[in-house]
Design a protein around this motif. Structure first.
Motif, PDB file in Angstrom:
ATOM      1  N   PRO A 271      -3.377  17.547   0.798  1.00  0.00           N
ATOM      2  CA  PRO A 271      -3.557  18.636   1.157  1.00  0.00           C
ATOM      3  C   PRO A 271      -4.842  19.405   1.169  1.00  0.00           C
ATOM      4  N   GLU A 272      -5.160  20.070   2.547  1.00  0.00           N
ATOM      5  CA  GLU A 272      -6.421  20.670   2.608  1.00  0.00           C
ATOM      6  C   GLU A 272      -6.694  21.577   1.524  1.00  0.00           C
ATOM      7  N   ASP A 273      -5.524  22.269   0.719  1.00  0.00           N
ATOM      8  CA  ASP A 273      -6.072  23.209  -0.355  1.00  0.00           C
ATOM      9  C   ASP A 273      -5.955  22.622  -1.837  1.00  0.00           C
ATOM     10  N   VAL A 274      -5.975  21.186  -1.708  1.00  0.00           N
ATOM     11  CA  VAL A 274      -6.078  20.536  -3.028  1.00  0.00           C
ATOM     12  C   VAL A 274      -7.127  20.985  -3.817  1.00  0.00           C
ATOM     13  N   MET A 275      -6.656  21.329  -5.266  1.00  0.00           N
ATOM     14  CA  MET A 275      -7.664  21.828  -6.165  1.00  0.00           C
ATOM     15  C   MET A 275      -8.076  20.387  -7.216  1.00  0.00           C
ATOM     16  N   ASP A 276      -9.167  20.778  -7.859  1.00  0.00           N
ATOM     17  CA  ASP A 276      -9.487  19.637  -8.934  1.00  0.00           C
ATOM     18  C   ASP A 276      -8.621  20.050 -10.155  1.00  0.00           C
ATOM     19  N   GLY A 277      -8.127  18.716 -10.542  1.00  0.00           N
ATOM     20  CA  GLY A 277      -7.045  18.775 -11.734  1.00  0.00           C
ATOM     21  C   GLY A 277      -5.659  18.702 -11.154  1.00  0.00           C
ATOM     22  N   GLU A 278      -5.573  19.028 -10.154  1.00  0.00           N
ATOM     23  CA  GLU A 278      -4.052  19.093  -9.527  1.00  0.00           C
ATOM     24  C   GLU A 278      -3.283  17.471  -9.573  1.00  0.00           C
ATOM     25  N   ILE A 279      -2.277  17.257  -9.964  1.00  0.00           N
ATOM     26  CA  ILE A 279      -1.541  16.150  -9.860  1.00  0.00           C
ATOM     27  C   ILE A 279      -0.845  15.705  -8.462  1.00  0.00           C
TER      28      ILE A 279
ATOM     29  N   ILE B 154      -4.565  12.121 -11.050  1.00  0.00           N
ATOM     30  CA  ILE B 154      -5.082  13.520 -11.045  1.00  0.00           C
ATOM     31  C   ILE B 154      -6.204  13.622 -10.112  1.00  0.00           C
ATOM     32  N   VAL B 155      -6.244  14.647  -9.190  1.00  0.00           N
ATOM     33  CA  VAL B 155      -7.212  14.869  -8.318  1.00  0.00           C
ATOM     34  C   VAL B 155      -8.549  15.273  -8.819  1.00  0.00           C
ATOM     35  N   ARG B 156      -9.683  14.609  -8.657  1.00  0.00           N
ATOM     36  CA  ARG B 156     -10.886  14.970  -9.318  1.00  0.00           C
ATOM     37  C   ARG B 156     -11.845  15.411  -7.925  1.00  0.00           C
ATOM     38  N   ILE B 157     -12.358  16.563  -8.199  1.00  0.00           N
ATOM     39  CA  ILE B 157     -13.307  16.977  -6.972  1.00  0.00           C
ATOM     40  C   ILE B 157     -14.574  17.413  -7.553  1.00  0.00           C
ATOM     41  N   LYS B 158     -15.513  16.489  -7.040  1.00  0.00           N
ATOM     42  CA  LYS B 158     -16.919  16.624  -7.674  1.00  0.00           C
ATOM     43  C   LYS B 158     -17.943  16.597  -6.503  1.00  0.00           C
ATOM     44  N   GLY B 159     -18.800  17.491  -6.373  1.00  0.00           N
ATOM     45  CA  GLY B 159     -19.713  17.626  -5.426  1.00  0.00           C
ATOM     46  C   GLY B 159     -19.193  17.187  -4.066  1.00  0.00           C
ATOM     47  N   GLY B 160     -18.090  17.641  -3.570  1.00  0.00           N
ATOM     48  CA  GLY B 160     -17.522  17.413  -2.210  1.00  0.00           C
ATOM     49  C   GLY B 160     -16.825  16.125  -2.094  1.00  0.00           C
TER      50      GLY B 160
END
Length: 61
Positions: free
Chosen positions: A20-28, A39-45
């Motif tokens: 999803p577009e609004d997914v956040m870092d740490g979301e499962i 676990i979704v990891r978002i780092k530096g885009g």
């Protein structure tokens, strides 16, 4: 302005799926094909998937 789709690849079965577009870092999230959980990891885009080992609780943040 078009939004960039967040497409990731399952490490188990190789299925590519969209987050999803609004997914956040740490979301499962889980693979829609095999059900593997990550676990979704978002780092530096950049978006990546980390293996879910069952010791992290998703509170719907």
């Amino acid at each position: 302005m078009a939004t960039q789709k967040l497409v990731v690849k399952c490490n188990v079965c190789g299925t590519e799926f969209e987050l999803p577009e609004d997914v956040m870092d740490g979301e499962i999230t889980s693979c829609p094909t095999c059900g593997a959980r990550y676990i979704v990891r978002i780092k530096g885009g950049a978006v990546s998937l980390e293996e879910f080992k069952g010791d992290v609780e998703d509170y719907g943040e």
